[in-house]
Design an enzyme around this catalytic site. Structure first.
Site, PDB file in Angstrom:
ATOM      1  N   ASP A 123      -0.125   5.127   1.051  1.00 42.65           N
ATOM      2  CA  ASP A 123      -0.361   6.031   2.180  1.00 42.65           C
ATOM      3  C   ASP A 123      -0.595   5.212   3.454  1.00 42.65           C
ATOM      4  O   ASP A 123      -1.454   4.326   3.497  1.00 42.65           O
ATOM      5  CB  ASP A 123      -1.574   6.912   1.909  1.00 42.65           C
ATOM      6  CG  ASP A 123      -1.406   7.752   0.642  1.00 42.65           C
ATOM      7  OD1 ASP A 123      -0.495   7.465  -0.149  1.00 42.65           O
ATOM      8  OD2 ASP A 123      -2.211   8.675   0.435  1.00 42.65           O
ATOM      9  N   ASP A 134       0.866  -1.170   0.000  1.00 42.65           N
ATOM     10  CA  ASP A 134       0.000   0.000   0.000  1.00 42.65           C
ATOM     11  C   ASP A 134       0.912   1.233   0.000  1.00 42.65           C
ATOM     12  O   ASP A 134       2.118   1.128   0.261  1.00 42.65           O
ATOM     13  CB  ASP A 134      -0.880  -0.043   1.248  1.00 42.65           C
ATOM     14  CG  ASP A 134      -1.813   1.138   1.355  1.00 42.65           C
ATOM     15  OD1 ASP A 134      -2.340   1.579   0.318  1.00 42.65           O
ATOM     16  OD2 ASP A 134      -2.015   1.629   2.482  1.00 42.65           O
TER      17      ASP A 134
END
Length: 216
Positions: free
Chosen positions: A46, A44
């Protein structure tokens, strides 16, 4: 449709097929040459690599999480393919555009290079069913937890998804891991006691654990 940013040449160069941006197909599909499948790491963005300030759509809002670049460099040195798979609903919500996301990814790539690290492939999904930009205001197989981005990364990098790892800080990341049969790392303070899921406070803390268990 997902969008793909190739910042660096793949170790096993493939063919890039570009499609119409709004055709409903992947905007960029990389086809890796036939080879033995290998495990990879799907990160991922953020909350995993950079601080989640909420809808990060400009380079001035990029702040690296402590130890994340060094963790990625360790994966690189071990010869493990690393892809970023990120939902970017800010595009659908009209908060920033496709080019803004690409610029953020280029900036991240440049800063990672300062640490001797790199991402092999950036993938992002601009969709959200509550969006206000008509082209992106819908559900999509490319939006996590659906497996579209992971499947695109597998095609591009020759990944065995069942032997791969998904690392993120949100339920969508755990859902993606479940959808593709991968192992999962949950980042944050919550310790989730679930089969196939391990919790760590940061990517830096999780890196040694992954490296001990992944087979390249």
């Amino acid at each position: 449709m997902l969008l793909c940013t190739v910042i660096r040449e793949l170790r096993a160069p493939g063919k890039v097929v570009l499609n119409d941006l709004l055709s409903g197909q992947s905007a960029a599909v990389l086809e890796a040459p036939n080879s033995r499948l290998r495990p990879g790491i799907l990160l991922d963005r953020d909350g995993t690599i950079i601080v989640d300030h909420g809808y990060v759509g400009s380079v001035d809002r990029v702040e690296f999480i402590h130890g994340a670049p060094e963790a990625i460099a360790r994966f690189n040195r071990a010869g493990i393919p690393v892809a970023v798979v990120t939902n970017q609903a800010g595009v659908a919500r009209g908060m920033y555009g496709i080019e803004d996301v690409i610029q953020v990814h280029r900036y991240i790539a440049d800063r990672l290079a300062d640490h001797g690290a790199h991402i092999d492939l950036f993938l992002f999904s601009p969709y959200h069913p509550a969006g206000i930009v008509e082209a992106f205001a819908r559900t999509s197989e490319d939006r996590k937890p659906r497996p579209g981005m992971a499947k695109a990364a597998a095609a591009a990098l020759g990944l065995d998804l069942a032997a791969s790892w998904v690392v993120g800080d949100r339920p969508e990341d755990l859902g993606l891991a479940e959808a593709i049969g991968a192992s999962a790392i949950n980042l944050g303070l919550d310790d989730l006691a679930r089969p196939g899921v391990w919790s760590f406070p940061s990517l830096a803390a999780a890196a040694p654990f992954i490296l001990e268990r992944i087979t390249v």
